[in-house]
Design a protein around this motif. Structure first.
Motif, mmCIF file in Angstrom:
data_model
loop_
_atom_site.group_PDB
_atom_site.id
_atom_site.type_symbol
_atom_site.label_atom_id
_atom_site.label_comp_id
_atom_site.label_asym_id
_atom_site.label_seq_id
_atom_site.Cartn_x
_atom_site.Cartn_y
_atom_site.Cartn_z
ATOM 1 N N ARG A 120 -62.129 -21.336 40.062
ATOM 2 C CA ARG A 120 -62.122 -19.871 40.131
ATOM 3 C C ARG A 120 -62.499 -19.335 41.511
ATOM 4 N NH1 ARG A 120 -67.005 -21.151 37.528
ATOM 5 N NH2 ARG A 120 -68.864 -20.121 38.412
ATOM 6 N N TYR A 121 -62.767 -20.243 42.478
ATOM 7 C CA TYR A 121 -63.115 -19.817 43.837
ATOM 8 C C TYR A 121 -61.893 -19.928 44.753
ATOM 9 C CZ TYR A 121 -68.017 -20.121 42.485
ATOM 10 O OH TYR A 121 -69.235 -19.945 41.862
ATOM 11 N N VAL A 122 -61.684 -18.905 45.557
ATOM 12 C CA VAL A 122 -60.701 -18.976 46.636
ATOM 13 C C VAL A 122 -61.465 -19.146 47.942
ATOM 14 C CG1 VAL A 122 -58.895 -17.763 47.894
ATOM 15 C CG2 VAL A 122 -59.031 -17.556 45.402
ATOM 16 N N ILE A 123 -61.131 -20.200 48.677
ATOM 17 C CA ILE A 123 -61.776 -20.475 49.954
ATOM 18 C C ILE A 123 -60.876 -19.950 51.065
ATOM 19 C CG2 ILE A 123 -62.810 -22.223 51.421
ATOM 20 C CD1 ILE A 123 -64.084 -21.922 48.587
ATOM 21 N N VAL A 124 -61.393 -19.012 51.828
ATOM 22 C CA VAL A 124 -60.655 -18.415 52.937
ATOM 23 C C VAL A 124 -61.243 -18.981 54.228
ATOM 24 C CG1 VAL A 124 -59.925 -16.257 54.031
ATOM 25 C CG2 VAL A 124 -60.350 -16.333 51.547
ATOM 26 N N GLU A 125 -60.553 -19.960 54.812
ATOM 27 C CA GLU A 125 -61.058 -20.591 56.031
ATOM 28 C C GLU A 125 -60.652 -19.781 57.258
ATOM 29 O OE1 GLU A 125 -60.241 -24.694 56.596
ATOM 30 O OE2 GLU A 125 -61.236 -25.314 54.747
ATOM 31 N N LEU A 126 -61.582 -19.744 58.236
ATOM 32 C CA LEU A 126 -61.413 -18.920 59.428
ATOM 33 C C LEU A 126 -61.402 -19.786 60.677
ATOM 34 C CD1 LEU A 126 -64.081 -16.344 58.251
ATOM 35 C CD2 LEU A 126 -61.589 -16.081 58.066
ATOM 36 N N ALA A 127 -60.760 -19.307 61.726
ATOM 37 C CA ALA A 127 -60.675 -20.069 62.973
ATOM 38 C C ALA A 127 -62.035 -20.057 63.664
ATOM 39 C CB ALA A 127 -59.618 -19.467 63.885
ATOM 40 N N PRO A 128 -62.667 -21.219 63.837
ATOM 41 C CA PRO A 128 -63.998 -21.232 64.465
ATOM 42 C C PRO A 128 -63.974 -20.802 65.923
ATOM 43 C CG PRO A 128 -63.190 -23.468 64.133
ATOM 44 C CD PRO A 128 -62.235 -22.556 63.425
ATOM 45 N N ALA A 129 -62.790 -20.870 66.564
ATOM 46 C CA ALA A 129 -62.730 -20.529 67.983
ATOM 47 C C ALA A 129 -62.612 -19.028 68.233
ATOM 48 C CB ALA A 129 -61.549 -21.240 68.641
ATOM 49 N N ASP A 130 -62.373 -18.216 67.187
ATOM 50 C CA ASP A 130 -62.301 -16.779 67.463
ATOM 51 C C ASP A 130 -63.697 -16.213 67.676
ATOM 52 O OD1 ASP A 130 -63.405 -16.069 64.967
ATOM 53 O OD2 ASP A 130 -61.457 -15.726 64.042
ATOM 54 N N ARG A 131 -63.763 -14.991 68.162
ATOM 55 C CA ARG A 131 -65.041 -14.450 68.623
ATOM 56 C C ARG A 131 -66.001 -14.101 67.498
ATOM 57 N NH1 ARG A 131 -65.238 -9.766 72.706
ATOM 58 N NH2 ARG A 131 -67.413 -10.433 72.597
ATOM 59 N N GLY A 132 -65.489 -13.780 66.328
ATOM 60 C CA GLY A 132 -66.352 -13.237 65.286
ATOM 61 C C GLY A 132 -67.130 -14.272 64.513
ATOM 62 N N GLY A 133 -68.140 -13.777 63.796
ATOM 63 C CA GLY A 133 -68.817 -14.603 62.812
ATOM 64 C C GLY A 133 -70.057 -15.335 63.257
ATOM 65 N N ASN A 134 -70.563 -15.090 64.466
ATOM 66 C CA ASN A 134 -71.819 -15.731 64.872
ATOM 67 C C ASN A 134 -72.973 -15.177 64.042
ATOM 68 O OD1 ASN A 134 -71.043 -17.357 67.370
ATOM 69 N ND2 ASN A 134 -70.202 -15.342 67.856
ATOM 70 N N THR A 135 -73.817 -16.076 63.545
ATOM 71 C CA THR A 135 -74.899 -15.634 62.650
ATOM 72 C C THR A 135 -76.208 -15.367 63.370
ATOM 73 O OG1 THR A 135 -75.715 -17.867 62.170
ATOM 74 C CG2 THR A 135 -73.889 -17.051 60.811
ATOM 75 N N VAL A 136 -76.372 -15.868 64.595
ATOM 76 C CA VAL A 136 -77.653 -15.745 65.295
ATOM 77 C C VAL A 136 -77.682 -14.458 66.108
ATOM 78 C CG1 VAL A 136 -79.203 -16.819 66.976
ATOM 79 C CG2 VAL A 136 -77.931 -18.249 65.362
ATOM 80 N N ILE A 137 -78.785 -13.723 65.991
ATOM 81 C CA ILE A 137 -78.950 -12.461 66.709
ATOM 82 C C ILE A 137 -80.322 -12.438 67.366
ATOM 83 C CG2 ILE A 137 -77.437 -11.240 65.084
ATOM 84 C CD1 ILE A 137 -79.948 -10.000 63.819
ATOM 85 N N VAL A 138 -80.527 -11.495 68.273
ATOM 86 C CA VAL A 138 -81.843 -11.317 68.886
ATOM 87 C C VAL A 138 -82.841 -10.896 67.819
ATOM 88 C CG1 VAL A 138 -83.179 -9.826 70.433
ATOM 89 C CG2 VAL A 138 -81.052 -10.859 71.231
ATOM 90 N N SER A 139 -84.047 -11.447 67.911
ATOM 91 C CA SER A 139 -85.096 -11.141 66.945
ATOM 92 C C SER A 139 -86.132 -10.185 67.536
ATOM 93 C CB SER A 139 -85.779 -12.437 66.496
ATOM 94 O OG SER A 139 -86.848 -12.190 65.618
ATOM 95 N N ARG A 140 -86.955 -10.703 68.449
ATOM 96 C CA ARG A 140 -88.011 -9.901 69.061
ATOM 97 C C ARG A 140 -88.010 -10.118 70.565
ATOM 98 N NH1 ARG A 140 -93.249 -10.741 64.991
ATOM 99 N NH2 ARG A 140 -92.289 -9.812 63.132
ATOM 100 N N CYS A 141 -88.430 -9.083 71.298
ATOM 101 C CA CYS A 141 -88.491 -9.171 72.762
ATOM 102 C C CYS A 141 -89.865 -8.688 73.229
ATOM 103 C CB CYS A 141 -87.382 -8.348 73.398
ATOM 104 S SG CYS A 141 -85.711 -8.879 72.945
ATOM 105 N N PRO A 142 -90.909 -9.500 73.025
ATOM 106 C CA PRO A 142 -92.252 -9.068 73.425
ATOM 107 C C PRO A 142 -92.405 -8.954 74.937
ATOM 108 C CG PRO A 142 -92.257 -11.364 72.734
ATOM 109 C CD PRO A 142 -90.907 -10.822 72.400
ATOM 110 N N THR A 143 -91.589 -9.693 75.687
ATOM 111 C CA THR A 143 -91.556 -9.603 77.148
ATOM 112 C C THR A 143 -90.081 -9.512 77.531
ATOM 113 O OG1 THR A 143 -91.412 -11.999 77.486
ATOM 114 C CG2 THR A 143 -93.615 -11.059 77.260
ATOM 115 N N PHE A 144 -89.781 -9.859 78.770
ATOM 116 C CA PHE A 144 -88.374 -9.892 79.172
ATOM 117 C C PHE A 144 -87.644 -11.045 78.496
ATOM 118 C CE2 PHE A 144 -90.444 -12.802 82.018
ATOM 119 C CZ PHE A 144 -89.511 -13.796 82.270
ATOM 120 N N LEU A 145 -88.396 -11.962 77.867
ATOM 121 C CA LEU A 145 -87.800 -13.060 77.110
ATOM 122 C C LEU A 145 -87.777 -12.700 75.629
ATOM 123 C CD1 LEU A 145 -89.546 -16.105 78.827
ATOM 124 C CD2 LEU A 145 -87.182 -15.348 79.135
#
Length: 436
Positions: A120-145
């Motif tokens: 009952r599941y449809v798997i929609v596979e995506l091109a890993p080389a395209d720009r979208g879909g990165n899961t990691v984002i900036v969290s905190r910036c206590p300094t310039f780092l």
């Protein structure tokens, strides 16, 4: 001290039990038993430069007829934001992903052959080389780092452009319609399926009142009577624990998960992987608790003490240099990618153990100059020679590779771990040191 107390409180409240990877942005359990889409689940994979949503699993109320599906059945839209280059404001910039395969399955999981299995599941596979879909984002910036985390509310949306049918029955050639075509953009409704990352366990280590979160992976069929090689991954500065980003050290880039697959490590050998996620309180203090963790872990798991390896990314090199200087011989060998320079005193102490070390660096590293890599190789070779190692042998013990821009499959020239880990011969070299 306050940070450590806060850390202990957070952990005691169960932060470690929370989901480490992308979670649902809509309530779980909102099932429609008669028709329509029942759930939407992201399937992620860690690529060289980080975790991406590689597929979306769409669940229906009954088994789906795969013959009615094609790449145009769905449109998947996602953010094109990449934490390595883009300001966090770009998280709201969206684009359609490239759909490469669509098939059915009996679970929200990809199939290597991309062939449909009744389900009952449809798997929609995506091109890993395209720009979208990165899961990691900036969290905190206590300094310039800044630190980074896995986005707890991934913005992925899917539209079902064409009707989806059940398997044929009762003379109905296409099968009854399970869900009609719709322009509605459906959000993710379930916690993500994170390939390989979900196979790691999370724990904490306490040392002199300080807490060190860490992740580890034991091979399938782990045998306590064996002696396995241990790979200690020391991640970059932004992957240090900031109180809310547990587990990002597994997802931000490839070194942690690479050792779980023959495809990456170039061997068929089972490896235990240990990933400390230090609070960023200074390399000396971080190296002390990390070293204590490694020694404790060796004593409590089936680790071959003659095959304990370190692999570092950027800032993680500072912990490795400190640890190898304070405990010469702790690591059988080390792989230092895009890191800081070892100082002469550290090099002299490391030389006493004649530890094999491979240093890699990007020629146009914009954060840590290439001279850091060059100087590390030179200082170590000179220290080894001064310790009585033949100069030719010193060059073999301390290897150095410098990467031009063309070697990077993504143009982050600080991230020397990229071309390093894409070269299975280097990873194989590391595992052969102190080998059988």
């Amino acid at each position: 001290m306050l940070l450590r107390r806060l850390a202990l409180v957070c952990l005691s409240l169960g932060l470690l039990g929370s989901s480490l990877m992308p979670t649902a942005s809509a309530a779980t359990g909102d099932r429609r038993p008669d028709r329509g889409v029942q759930s939407v689940t992201a399937i992620t994979r860690v690529h060289t430069y980080g975790q991406k949503i590689d597929a979306v699993a769409v669940e229906y109320a009954a088994d789906v007829n795969p013959r009615t599906l094609g790449p145009d059945t769905y449109t998947v839209t996602d953010s094109v934001y990449n934490f390595r280059y883009d300001p966090i404001e770009d998280l709201t910039r969206y684009a359609d992903r490239e759909v490469v395969r669509v098939y059915t399955n009996d679970a929200p999981a990809p199939r290597p052959d991309g062939r449909s299995r009744t389900g009952r599941y449809v798997i929609v596979e995506l091109a890993p080389a395209d720009r979208g879909g990165n899961t990691v984002i900036v969290s905190r910036c206590p300094t310039f780092l800044c630190s980074v985390k896995v986005n707890p509310e991934p913005p992925t949306r899917i539209v079902q452009n064409e009707p989806v049918h059940a398997l044929r029955g009762n003379g109905n050639g296409r099968g009854p319609v399970l869900a009609p075509a719709s322009s509605a953009a459906l959000p993710l409704t379930e916690p993500a399926v994170n390939l390989l990352v979900d196979d790691f366990e999370q724990s904490t280590y306490l040392h002199h009142g300080s807490v060190l979160p860490y992740a580890y992976h034991l091979p399938s069929g782990y045998d306590p009577g064996r002696g396995y090689p241990l790979m200690v991954i020391l991640p970059g500065h932004g992957m240090g624990w900031d109180g809310e980003n547990l587990g990002v050290s597994l997802a931000a880039d490839i070194p942690a998960t690479a050792w779980l697959t023959d495809e990456w490590n170039g061997t068929g050998e089972d490896v235990i992987v240990l990933v400390p996620q230090n609070q960023r309180v200074g390399p000396a203090a971080e190296a002390e608790i990390m070293t204590a963790l490694v020694e404790d872990f060796i004593g409590s798991h089936a680790v071959d003490p003659d095959r304990v390896y370190a692999s570092t990314v950027s800032y993680g090199s500072r912990l490795a240099w400190e640890a190898m200087a304070e405990r010469p011989g702790l690591f059988t060998a080390a792989l230092i990618t895009g890191g800081f320079a070892v100082d002469d005193e550290q090099a002299a102490r490391i030389a006493s153990a004649r530890t094999p070390i491979w240093v890699t660096h990007g020629l146009n590293d914009h954060l840590l100059p290439v001279d850091y890599g060059r100087d590390s190789a030179r200082s170590l070779r000179e220290a080894y020679t001064a310790a009585g190692v033949d100069p030719g042998m010193a060059e073999d013990l301390v290897r150095y590779t410098e990467y031009g821009n063309e070697a990077f499959s993504e143009p982050d020239y600080h991230a020397a771990f990229g071309p390093t880990y894409e070269d299975a011969s280097i990873l194989g070299w590391l595992l052969r040191q102190g080998g059988r």
